[in-house]
Design a protein around this motif. Structure first.
Motif, mmCIF file in Angstrom:
data_model
loop_
_atom_site.group_PDB
_atom_site.id
_atom_site.type_symbol
_atom_site.label_atom_id
_atom_site.label_comp_id
_atom_site.label_asym_id
_atom_site.label_seq_id
_atom_site.Cartn_x
_atom_site.Cartn_y
_atom_site.Cartn_z
ATOM 1 N N GLU A 1 0.873 -1.264 0.010
ATOM 2 C CA GLU A 1 -0.069 0.029 -0.082
ATOM 3 C C GLU A 1 1.067 1.223 0.019
ATOM 4 O OE1 GLU A 1 -2.409 0.303 3.665
ATOM 5 O OE2 GLU A 1 -3.199 2.224 2.770
ATOM 6 N N GLU A 2 1.950 1.260 0.642
ATOM 7 C CA GLU A 2 2.908 2.505 0.819
ATOM 8 C C GLU A 2 3.699 2.602 -0.415
ATOM 9 O OE1 GLU A 2 2.933 4.581 3.040
ATOM 10 O OE2 GLU A 2 1.082 3.471 3.950
ATOM 11 N N LEU B 1 -9.881 -3.926 3.184
ATOM 12 C CA LEU B 1 -8.486 -3.842 2.637
ATOM 13 C C LEU B 1 -8.266 -2.647 1.872
ATOM 14 C CD1 LEU B 1 -7.565 -7.467 0.785
ATOM 15 C CD2 LEU B 1 -7.210 -6.637 3.045
ATOM 16 N N PRO B 2 -7.013 -2.144 1.932
ATOM 17 C CA PRO B 2 -6.668 -0.989 1.060
ATOM 18 C C PRO B 2 -6.362 -1.142 -0.466
ATOM 19 C CG PRO B 2 -4.800 -1.508 2.298
ATOM 20 C CD PRO B 2 -5.927 -2.649 2.412
ATOM 21 N N VAL B 3 -7.191 -1.875 -0.921
ATOM 22 C CA VAL B 3 -6.926 -2.318 -2.339
ATOM 23 C C VAL B 3 -8.135 -2.203 -3.453
ATOM 24 C CG1 VAL B 3 -5.446 -4.177 -1.730
ATOM 25 C CG2 VAL B 3 -7.945 -4.435 -2.513
ATOM 26 N N ARG B 4 -8.001 -1.825 -4.735
ATOM 27 C CA ARG B 4 -8.860 -1.424 -5.598
ATOM 28 C C ARG B 4 -9.133 -2.759 -6.377
ATOM 29 N NH1 ARG B 4 -10.265 3.077 -8.271
ATOM 30 N NH2 ARG B 4 -8.298 4.357 -7.488
ATOM 31 N N PHE B 5 -10.553 -3.137 -6.280
ATOM 32 C CA PHE B 5 -11.096 -4.164 -6.911
ATOM 33 C C PHE B 5 -11.259 -3.852 -8.390
ATOM 34 C CE2 PHE B 5 -14.972 -5.852 -8.951
ATOM 35 C CZ PHE B 5 -14.940 -7.369 -8.858
ATOM 36 N N GLN B 6 -10.823 -4.693 -9.160
ATOM 37 C CA GLN B 6 -11.122 -4.219 -10.775
ATOM 38 C C GLN B 6 -11.474 -5.527 -11.489
ATOM 39 O OE1 GLN B 6 -7.277 -3.288 -12.770
ATOM 40 N NE2 GLN B 6 -7.642 -5.645 -13.402
ATOM 41 N N LEU B 7 -12.339 -5.282 -12.496
ATOM 42 C CA LEU B 7 -12.876 -6.140 -13.577
ATOM 43 C C LEU B 7 -12.365 -5.855 -14.711
ATOM 44 C CD1 LEU B 7 -16.811 -6.656 -12.910
ATOM 45 C CD2 LEU B 7 -14.947 -8.274 -12.464
ATOM 46 N N GLN B 8 -12.265 -6.802 -15.609
ATOM 47 C CA GLN B 8 -11.806 -6.697 -17.161
ATOM 48 C C GLN B 8 -12.860 -6.019 -17.955
ATOM 49 O OE1 GLN B 8 -9.883 -10.686 -17.341
ATOM 50 N NE2 GLN B 8 -8.238 -9.410 -18.231
#
Ligand SMILES: C[S@@+](CC[C@H](N)C(=O)[O-])C[C@H]1O[C@@H](n2cnc3c(N)ncnc32)[C@H](O)[C@@H]1O
Ligand SMILES: Nc1nc2[nH]cc(C(=O)O)c2c(=O)[nH]1
Ligand code: SF4
Ligand SMILES: [Mg+2]
Length: 215
Positions: free
Chosen positions: A167-168, A196-203
């Protein structure tokens, strides 16, 4: 020839992934890859392609008058001339991203490029190829991506997120479902449940065009 690259395709589409998802982007897909991820949706780029000069590629890219250019493959960094291609695309004023498996050294890639480093999960069947030394070269202009095939892969990705303080280190950490191998809504629910400090992504391109090559 010194200034050539083996190229599978050059096309203009909407970026389907990463932090520029949804933005019109030229894709330059380089031929060849030393890995064999079990889910690979670009296996048609493993062989074939056409040897082209940097000038010729730059000229075709310019014809689309893009703002964003994504260099992908195959594995771009498996061809030495990927480095001058990336530099020249930056010099021409484009916002350039590079999709790489993380199995090759990223340290000599121009830092103007947003390097999208895929940390291969156990479910990819290529986890042993990860070059973890790449992590120390990441900047806030870079992105780390996990393509998740199962709950076990998710737990593994969370452990790497923490272990390497990703994340950092990177501007974005992306969690993407391996297409049809894990429920997209399950992955979304796990991320929210764990805060969570994350970005979910779909194609996005697969939702729009069902994975036609060149889209
Ligand atoms: C085709 S690869 C080319 C660049 C480089 N070889 C790599 O693996 O990053 C581009 C991206 O597509 C992802 N990808 C390939 N097949 C996929 C699938 N079936 N579902 C989700 N992502 C996939 C890869 O993990 C990678 O992040
Ligand atoms: N539209 C579109 N976006 C993409 N982002 C990454 C792609 C890839 O195949 O690497 C891709 C692709 O093939 N098409
Ligand atoms: S590293 Fe990238 S191109 Fe190579 S097999 Fe894996 S997903 Fe496909
Ligand atoms: Mg694709």
């Amino acid at each position: 020839m010194q200034d050539t690259l083996r190229i599978t395709e050059v096309f203009y589409s909407l970026q389907g992934e990463t932090r520029t998802a949804g933005l019109p982007t030229v894709f330059v897909r380089l031929t060849g890859c030393p890995l064999r991820c079990q889910y690979c949706d670009s296996a048609y780029a493993f062989s074939g392609g056409t040897l082209r000069t940097l000038d010729d590629i730059l000229e075709q890219v310019a014809g689309f008058r893009p703002r964003y250019v994504c260099v992908t493959g195959g594995e771009p960094l498996a061809q030495p001339n990927a480095l001058p291609l990336l530099e020249r695309l930056c010099d021409a004023g484009y916002e350039v991203s590079l999709e790489t498996s993380g199995a090759l050294d990223i340290s000599r890639v121009d830092t103007r490029v947003s390097r999208v480093v895929d940390l291969k999960t156990p479910g990819s069947e290529e986890v042993q190829r990860n070059r973890y030394e790449n992590i120390e070269h990441l900047t806030s202009n870079d992105q780390v991506k996990f393509v998740i095939c199962s709950r076990e892969d998710y737990d593994w990705a969370v452990s790497k997120l923490i272990q390497y303080n990703l994340e950092e280190r990177a501007g974005e950490v992306l969690f993407s479902p391996s297409h049809h191998q894990v429920g997209a809504s399950d992955l979304a629910d796990w991320i929210v449940a764990d805060n969570l400090p994350v970005r979910f992504q779909l194609q996005l391109h697969k939702l729009l065009w069902n994975d036609e090559p060149g889209r």
